[in-house]
Design a protein around this motif. Sequence first.
Motif, PDB file in Angstrom:
ATOM      1  N   UNK A 269       0.950  -1.280   0.000  1.00 37.82           N
ATOM      2  CA  UNK A 269      -0.078  -0.035  -0.050  1.00 37.82           C
ATOM      3  C   UNK A 269       0.867   1.198  -0.075  1.00 37.82           C
ATOM      4  N   UNK A 270       2.065   1.302   0.854  1.00 41.72           N
ATOM      5  CA  UNK A 270       2.590   2.384   1.000  1.00 41.72           C
ATOM      6  C   UNK A 270       3.203   2.505  -0.251  1.00 41.72           C
ATOM      7  N   UNK A 271       4.170   1.538  -0.873  1.00 45.29           N
ATOM      8  CA  UNK A 271       4.607   1.852  -2.395  1.00 45.29           C
ATOM      9  C   UNK A 271       3.643   2.306  -3.403  1.00 45.29           C
TER      10      UNK A 271
ATOM     11  N   UNK B 284       1.042   4.076  -2.825  1.00 47.53           N
ATOM     12  CA  UNK B 284       0.551   5.491  -2.594  1.00 47.53           C
ATOM     13  C   UNK B 284       1.620   6.475  -2.797  1.00 47.53           C
ATOM     14  N   UNK B 285       2.930   5.916  -2.512  1.00 44.89           N
ATOM     15  CA  UNK B 285       3.928   6.850  -2.649  1.00 44.89           C
ATOM     16  C   UNK B 285       4.242   7.072  -4.288  1.00 44.89           C
TER      17      UNK B 285
ATOM     18  N   UNK C 188       1.860   9.627  -5.218  1.00 46.22           N
ATOM     19  CA  UNK C 188       2.268  11.122  -4.421  1.00 46.22           C
ATOM     20  C   UNK C 188       3.361  11.670  -5.448  1.00 46.22           C
ATOM     21  N   UNK C 189       4.505  10.767  -5.902  1.00 48.53           N
ATOM     22  CA  UNK C 189       5.839  11.294  -6.500  1.00 48.53           C
ATOM     23  C   UNK C 189       5.293  11.779  -7.969  1.00 48.53           C
TER      24      UNK C 189
ATOM     25  N   UNK D 197       3.577  15.030  -7.681  1.00 49.40           N
ATOM     26  CA  UNK D 197       4.668  16.055  -7.399  1.00 49.40           C
ATOM     27  C   UNK D 197       5.335  16.523  -8.822  1.00 49.40           C
ATOM     28  N   UNK D 198       5.559  15.256  -9.761  1.00 51.66           N
ATOM     29  CA  UNK D 198       6.266  15.720 -10.984  1.00 51.66           C
ATOM     30  C   UNK D 198       4.892  16.696 -11.879  1.00 51.66           C
TER      31      UNK D 198
ATOM     32  N   UNK E  69       3.365  18.915 -10.655  1.00 46.92           N
ATOM     33  CA  UNK E  69       3.455  20.206 -10.208  1.00 46.92           C
ATOM     34  C   UNK E  69       4.737  20.976 -10.680  1.00 46.92           C
TER      35      UNK E  69
END
Lengths: 190, 264
Positions: free
Chosen positions: B65-67, B69-70, B73-74, B77-78, B80
């Motif tokens: 899940x963490x991977x 979601x990350x 999220x990254x 970020x790209x 933006x």
Amino acid sequence: MNSDAEQIILEAKAGDKRAFNMLVTQHQKRVLYLAYDLLGDWDEAKDVAQEVFVKAYQKLDTFEERSRFSTWIYRITTNLCIDIQRKRKRNRTEPIEKSGPDGKLNLNQKLSEPPKIEALLENTQLRRQLEEALTQLSINQKTAISLRYFQEFSTTEIAETMGCSENTVRIHIFRGIKKLKTILGNIQIS
Amino acid sequence: MKTCHFEEKIDDLLAGSLEAEAAEALENHLVTCTTCFARWEEASAMVQVLSQASAPEPPPNLLADFQSELTKALASEDDKSPLWPNIQNRARSIFWPGNTTYRVLQAAALLIFGVFIGRQFLAPVPEVVGPPVPAALNQNISTEEIESVQRFFNEAEMLIIQVMNLSYPDAIETEEIEFTQSIAQDMLVRSQTMQEEALELNDMAMLKLLHRMDVLLYEVANLSGEDMPDMLPFIQKMIRDMNIVAEIRLILEETREAIKPFSI
């Protein structure tokens, strides 16, 4: 820092996503466990770990190679966890008191009934009990103790992570342990 | 392995068999002595319990899940970031245009400007006979810079006096601690600039003093209310042990000498 690790960081700084992903893979487990040790909740630990790597991604250009990447990333993790703990402390109006069917320990009872180490070690709730007791310490004491005994950081690493001197780290640990002893009673090791 | 003559008392401390005064003295020593602290960690039952309490296993899907979601999220970020390269490119095109003629002109203008500045400010100064310039300030630094050093150490001295006069819990009730912390935080920032300048001037004595000041400033800046009963006496003891006030006064004396008008 070995040259391979340096190279990965340089590549990640230059915008290589594959290199950044390698850094995530290298450190994700440790960051997750560190956040768990400081917060005692896996869901929150996961959110913090995500925020840590997003922050690292955004600020990678500010990372100076003279310090270790792991120290830098653990410092971000620790700071985020300390902020969360501060918010929790502000919102908490009543002392924690958990006992009964959920198996958690009533800390007030503990003072009058000190547990024996054999019983504690057999008890799967040992860690939970310690976590409960740790919430009674100051944030700095809890952070220093968690980093030292759960994460096995050296005093120097803790000082770097927490941004204080090694003597301060030892004071936090020493006072924290003393307080834990009062909370948990006199534990005897056989 | 290093040894310490206090080591043998640690078992007594843990067993609670030391008298209060001796216990307090040993506790104060313990946090500053790596040998005794290591010995105390070895012998403390509570430390053993903590070291044996491993974290419970995370839920099975946590890492996956963490991977995922990350990754999301990254990616966001790209999305933006296009603005940033644009700003960078624009800045680059102003300062480093692709046109070679323009670059040559720019370099020539920079050279002429450099020569002008050099003639204006670096002309040889006629020798003036005056008092010897103190060792710590024996570089070609301006009066303004010396005054800025003087201001910094004046404030440092005041801060130290203030910390020495703090008492718990009055300092929290009167919000004196917050005021002291804000000064320490501000001084930490200024200390960084001064360290860079000291490094440029190769003034190692000043650099060393600023490093020692930093340790103190960090402690004061991070002093939290809940740790105050433990940390305040420690910081006050640290100030006494460091004997830093004497060094600060020496620097202040030197700065006063350095900017004192020459008597005819």
